[in-house]
Each structure stands twice: as C-alpha cells, then as structure tokens.
Design a protein around this motif. Structure first.
Motif, short mmCIF file in Angstrom:
data_model
loop_
_atom_site.label_atom_id
_atom_site.label_comp_id
_atom_site.label_asym_id
_atom_site.label_seq_id
_atom_site.Cartn_x
_atom_site.Cartn_y
_atom_site.Cartn_z
N UNK A 13 0.85 -1.20 0.00
CA UNK A 13 0.00 0.00 0.00
C UNK A 13 0.88 1.23 0.00
N UNK A 14 0.37 2.25 -0.67
CA UNK A 14 1.04 3.55 -0.65
C UNK A 14 0.01 4.53 -0.14
N UNK A 15 0.15 4.92 1.11
CA UNK A 15 -0.91 5.72 1.73
C UNK A 15 -2.16 4.87 1.81
N UNK A 16 -3.27 5.40 1.29
CA UNK A 16 -4.52 4.65 1.36
C UNK A 16 -4.71 3.81 0.10
N UNK A 17 -3.79 3.96 -0.86
CA UNK A 17 -3.94 3.28 -2.13
C UNK A 17 -3.29 1.90 -2.09
N UNK A 55 8.25 -1.39 1.44
CA UNK A 55 7.69 -2.15 2.56
C UNK A 55 6.38 -2.84 2.19
N UNK A 56 6.17 -4.02 2.76
CA UNK A 56 4.95 -4.79 2.49
C UNK A 56 3.90 -4.47 3.55
N UNK A 57 2.65 -4.38 3.12
CA UNK A 57 1.56 -4.27 4.10
C UNK A 57 1.31 -5.65 4.70
N UNK A 58 1.46 -6.69 3.88
CA UNK A 58 1.37 -8.06 4.38
C UNK A 58 2.04 -8.98 3.38
N UNK A 217 -2.51 -4.13 -10.41
CA UNK A 217 -2.01 -4.54 -9.10
C UNK A 217 -2.47 -5.91 -8.65
N UNK A 218 -3.16 -6.62 -9.51
CA UNK A 218 -3.60 -7.97 -9.14
C UNK A 218 -2.97 -8.99 -10.08
N UNK A 219 -2.81 -10.19 -9.52
CA UNK A 219 -2.25 -11.27 -10.32
C UNK A 219 -3.41 -11.97 -11.01
N UNK A 220 -3.46 -11.85 -12.36
CA UNK A 220 -4.62 -12.42 -13.06
C UNK A 220 -4.31 -13.78 -13.67
#
Lengths: 261, 337
Positions: A13-17, A55-58, A217-220
């Motif tokens: 995440x970057x901020x709320x995004x 950095x990873x959010x998770x 941003x998703x793995x399709x």
C-alpha cells in the motif's frame, strides 16, 4: 535442496492506495519467470517489494525457505542481484569498475583493494556478456545496449542465485534482445532463479518457463506460456485481439496481433 | 585506461604536501630557511635537545606560521573531503559545502554563539548551523520536486542568502568597530591569527569525521547508479546517508568556525582528482584530501603574502580560482540539469 523463490500473499500500500494485492507465486531454480502486464500494472513495485526496497503491508518473500526480507541487505546482496531499467551515471567509471561494484557485498570495509577472487569473478562476468574487449572504456561512453550488458555483468559478478531484471531488453536491438535473453536462460540452466519483467509477449513466450500476469495490481494469471497466453487474457489485460500460433521450430506460443479494423 | 594506484599517487601527493608545508612556513617577512623549519619541529617534538634556531625565529616558526600552515592543510583536506562526499551522496556534481549553504549556515551559527558570549562553543554553533542549513537545503530541494543538481544549487543559494542576511543583521545589531572588521574578514574566509589550539581542533575533527568517511568509500561507489542500485548492493542507504551527511556537517562546522566560509575548494579539488583517478572513492577521497591540503596551503600563503603586510581573505582567492571551474562543470553537465 534449493526451493527457489516463494512469494505468499504480498500486498503493498502507498498511503490509502493499494498498489499490489495478494500476489502469490513461486519460481524454481533453473527456470526463467516472466513478469508481464501493461504499464502501471505493478511489475516494478512487485520487484522492489521482493528486494526489500518497498515495505509490504502483508505477505512474505522467501528464498530457499529463508525469509528474504528479514536478512541484512548485505547478506541478501551476496546471492540476490537486481538490474534496473536504466543504468545512467555521471561517475567516471570504466566498464570494469562498474562490474566490480557487484563485488561490494563481498568486500570488507577495511579491505583497501579488491581481492584476486573479485577480479576473477569480474572477468568471468565480462566474458559471459561478451564485453571483455570493452573493459577499459568509460561506462558513460558506451551505447545503451553495451551499458545494459555491463549492468548484467555487474549483477552476475554478485554470483546471484536469484537474479531479478526490470525490462532487460529495453532499448536493445533485436539481436541484442535475443542474446541477452539467451544469456539469462543459460544462467538459469546453470541453477539460478531468474525473474524478469518483459514488455514483448513473444519474447516472454519464447524464453520464459512460466509467466505471471499483473493487471491493476492484481495477479490475473500464473502458469506456463501456453496456459497463460490466451486470446481471452490478451483481450482482458491488454485490450488487444490476437491469434495464437505456434513457433514452427520451438513449438512455443507465438502471438499474431489482429489489427484494429 | 591506466589508472594510478593509491600507493604511487598517495606517496607523491604526500611528498608534495610536506614540501609545500615546509616551504610555506619559510614565506613571510622574516627570512627563514627550510632547514630551520625542520630543526624547530625536531626540537619541539623532543627529537633534538638543542636547536640552533634563535628564540625569536623559533617563535615565528612554531607559534605563528606552523599552526597556520597546518590549519590550512587540514581545512583544505576537510573541504575537499566534504565536497567529494556530498557530490557522491546527492549524485550532484555541483555539491559542495559552500554552494549548498552549509558554510553560510555554519557562519550564522558561529556568529550567533560568538555574539551570545559563548565564543568557546563557536564550533558547536557552526555545526548546528551547518546541519540546519543542510537539512533546509535538502527539504527545499525536495519541495522543488526532487533532487536535480540545479534545484539543489537553487535551494542552496536561497538558504545561503537567508543565513547570510541573518548573519549580517546579527553583526550590524551587536558588533562594533574592530570586531566588525574582524568578523567580516573571517566571514570571507581567512586563516589569519590561527593558534595551536585551533589547529589541533581542526585536525581532531578531521580525524573523527574523516576516518569513517574514508572507510565508507566503497559504499559511496555503490551510489554511482542511485539509491536503488546501492541498496541492492547491500548498502543501508538511509542510515549511511544520515551518518555521512552528519559527519560532513560536523566537519564543515568546525572548518568554518576556524577558517570562515572558504568557498569552492570542495568543488574544484574532487573534480580535478576525478580526472586523474576516476570515481572510485577508496582512491578519490584520500587523494582529494591530500591535494586539497596542498592547494589550501598555497592559496593561504598567497593570501598572506600577496599584499603583505595586509592580509587578503583566502576565500577571495579560492573564489577567484573556483568560480570559473564551477562554470566549466556547469557547462559540462548542462544536459542533466
């Protein structure tokens, strides 16, 4: 027994995004994994996240069952190398001195000059990218393709078991694209885990053992080129119509784009 | 490309520096021979019991000229080192303590402490001023949209102008007559009247801040292709940058508190040295220090000899020599600004 790269449920995440969400993939030693997707899909962010630069959010990133993000940068740099898209510098460094930068993770602070082993690694790397005749040229006077090969040699000098490259074929002519990818494929066959972002889908199909497709941003998709590259996916992700052929020699998928009517 | 090694280049520059220092001590109104310089040094270091040099000449050599020449050498080495490190860390060929506002900030801090009556703490004030100026310059550069050489210089100029105005105001407000003149000459950069305690302070700062910086030379090489490349070569980019910028501010503060804002040395010397050694910092940094030391010894000798008995602030000479080189570098890098 080397198990290679394992990425589990990465979210960035970057901020709320949310830039990346729930990426999960594995890359085995001896294989080349291609990271594809349109511009802004998150390819560079994913590579930076794997390298501990974002950095990873998770999520977790492991290599050979060791947490890649928990180790010091120096110990990670002793088996992980990264080649950025652009390698520009104002520094007055010769090609050989640039490749020698790849030995920094192995050198002690107190060591005044590189050890003979460092020199041997550097010479081997330069030979591997066929740049040995250019060793004494100043880096900034080399052509874009030559600079790219020097950057790859710098990465090879790090003796990487995990080699990550962001668009290594950018700005290269066709011949250089093929020789570069061939070189990386041979590195993989020698035991390295190679992961690279690519724009050219036909090159990805020809050289990669598996492909990861990112979109918003998703793995399709994640699988072999045959599994991944389908007209439906190309329509969904790239908004193009295409006919899937097979290369008569290698049997690999070959994409023929249908031009807009 | 054949590059000189640290051993050959370092030894010849060390010899040049020692010869320069001895010769510089002989310059001045009292005629002194190089041999007398050696005899006096040997005597004071306790190597020989009796010196054939008479007391007056001994005092001129040991109390007047040697501390000044030593200080000049240390200031030159320190400025060259600061410039080279800042250029590498900010990937900015034009970075230098003077141009990025550190020197002006240090002057402001030093003058403020001086006028508050804490003249012994001047180096501390200068360090705080240099650190504050560096932080401001970096912040303004970011606010301008990220680090390019031109933006950094513009930020440095604005911070520098602000600090200089504040300094001038402080002086206008509280200084009188003689001290006014003295402060002005020091502001322009001058090593006039330097004593042993000041020489030792500069040398100590050089040792404390300089040694770790020299040892980080290889990590600085990793910055050649930017922060990401440095990080993937195992460099802890953020902490190294803070340590090195802090060390640079400390060193600049001490140098300015003793010698005032001597400009352009940190810019000229690393560029000249790069032409000889290339950009590898394990070679560049020590060579730049040695050459910077010799350069400063000679410019300071010129400053006190050219218009003797009047002293020309040495900052004027370094600016006269440095500004054209600054322009040359600017023209050479115009494509990337």
């Amino acid at each position: 027994m080397s198990t290679g790269l394992r990425i589990a449920d990465i979210t960035v995440r970057l901020g709320s995004q949310t830039i990346l969400s729930d990426i999960a993939l594995t890359a085995a030693p001896g294989t080349v994994t291609g990271l594809i997707g349109p511009n802004g899909a998150g390819k560079s962010t994913l590579m930076r996240a794997m390298l501990g630069l974002t950095p990873l959010a998770s999520g977790t990133v492991t290599f050979d069952d060791t947490d890649l993000l928990a180790m010091t940068r120096r110990s990670r740099a002793q088996f992980t190398a990264f080649v950025e898209q652009s390698g520009a510098t104002d520094a007055r460094l010769t090609a050989r001195e640039v490749v020698m930068l790849g030995r920094i993770p192995f050198q002690s602070v107190w060591q005044a000059t590189p050890a003979p082993a460092d020199g041997a690694q550097v010479d081997a790397a330069l030979a591997e990218v066929a740049m040995a005749p250019f060793v004494d040229r100043l880096y900034h006077t080399l052509s874009g393709g030559e600079q790219q090969r020097i950057q790859i040699a710098r990465a090879l000098a790090q003796q990487p078991r995990l080699l990550i490259l962001d668009e290594p074929t950018n700005h290269l002519d066709v011949h250089a694209q093929l020789t570069t990818l061939d070189l990386l494929q041979r590195r993989a066959q020698a035991g390295a885990t190679v992961l690279l972002a690519l724009h050219d889908l036909n090159l990805a199909a020809a050289f990669c053992d598996s492909l990861v497709v990112l979109h918003h941003g998703r793995q399709v998709a994640f699988g072999t080129p045959e599994q991944v590259l389908t007209p439906a996916l190309l329509r969904q992700v790239y908004e193009v119509d295409a006919t899937l052929l097979r290369h008569p020699g290698s049997g690999r998928p070959l994409i023929a784009y249908d031009l807009p009517a | 490309m054949n590059r000189p090694t640290l051993a050959t280049l370092g030894m010849s520059l060390l010899a040049l520096l020692l010869a320069s220092m001895v010769l510089a001590v002989t310059f001045g109104p009292a005629d002194i021979a190089p041999m007398e310089v050696w005899q006096t040094i040997a005597h004071h270091l306790g190597l020989v019991a009796e010196s054939p040099v008479n007391r007056l000449r001994d005092a001129i050599i040991w109390e007047l000229r040697l501390p000044r020449v030593l200080t000049a050498a240390a200031v030159g080495a320190g400025l060259a080192l600061c410039g080279a490190v800042m250029q590498a860390l900010t990937r900015n060929p034009l970075a230098d303590p003077y141009l990025l506002g550190l020197s002006s900030g240090a002057s402001l801090g030093a003058v403020a402490f001086l006028l508050l009556g804490a003249s012994l703490l001047m180096p501390l004030g200068a360090f705080l001023g240099a650190g504050a100026a560096m932080a401001s310059t970096l912040l303004v550069t970011q606010a301008l949209g990220g680090a390019t050489p031109t933006r950094a210089i513009l930020a440095g100029i604005s911070i520098s102008a602000l600090a200089a105005a504040a300094t001038s105001f402080l002086i206008f407000w509280s200084a009188t007559g003689d001290s006014y003149r003295e402060i002005l000459s020091w502001l322009m950069g001058s090593l006039s009247g330097v004593v042993w305690s000041e020489a030792l302070l500069v040398l100590a700062a050089l040792a404390v801040a300089g040694l770790p910086i020299l040892l980080s030379g290889r990590a600085l090489d990793a910055f050649a292709f930017g922060d990401t490349a440095a990080a993937t070569l195992g460099v802890e980019v953020a902490s190294l940058r803070w340590w090195l910028l802090g060390g640079t501010a400390l060193l600049t503060g001490v140098l300015v508190s003793i010698g005032g804002a001597i400009g352009f040395v940190g810019l000229i010397i690393p560029h000249v040295v790069r032409l000889m050694t290339g950009s590898r910092h394990r070679l560049l940094l020590p060579v730049a220090m040695l050459l910077g030391a010799s350069f400063m010894v000679w410019t300071d000798t010129a400053a006190r000899s050219l218009f003797a008995p009047r002293e020309l602030p040495v900052g004027i000479i370094t600016a006269l020599l440095g500004a054209p080189i600054f322009l040359a570098v600017l023209l050479r890098y115009r494509r990337i600004t």
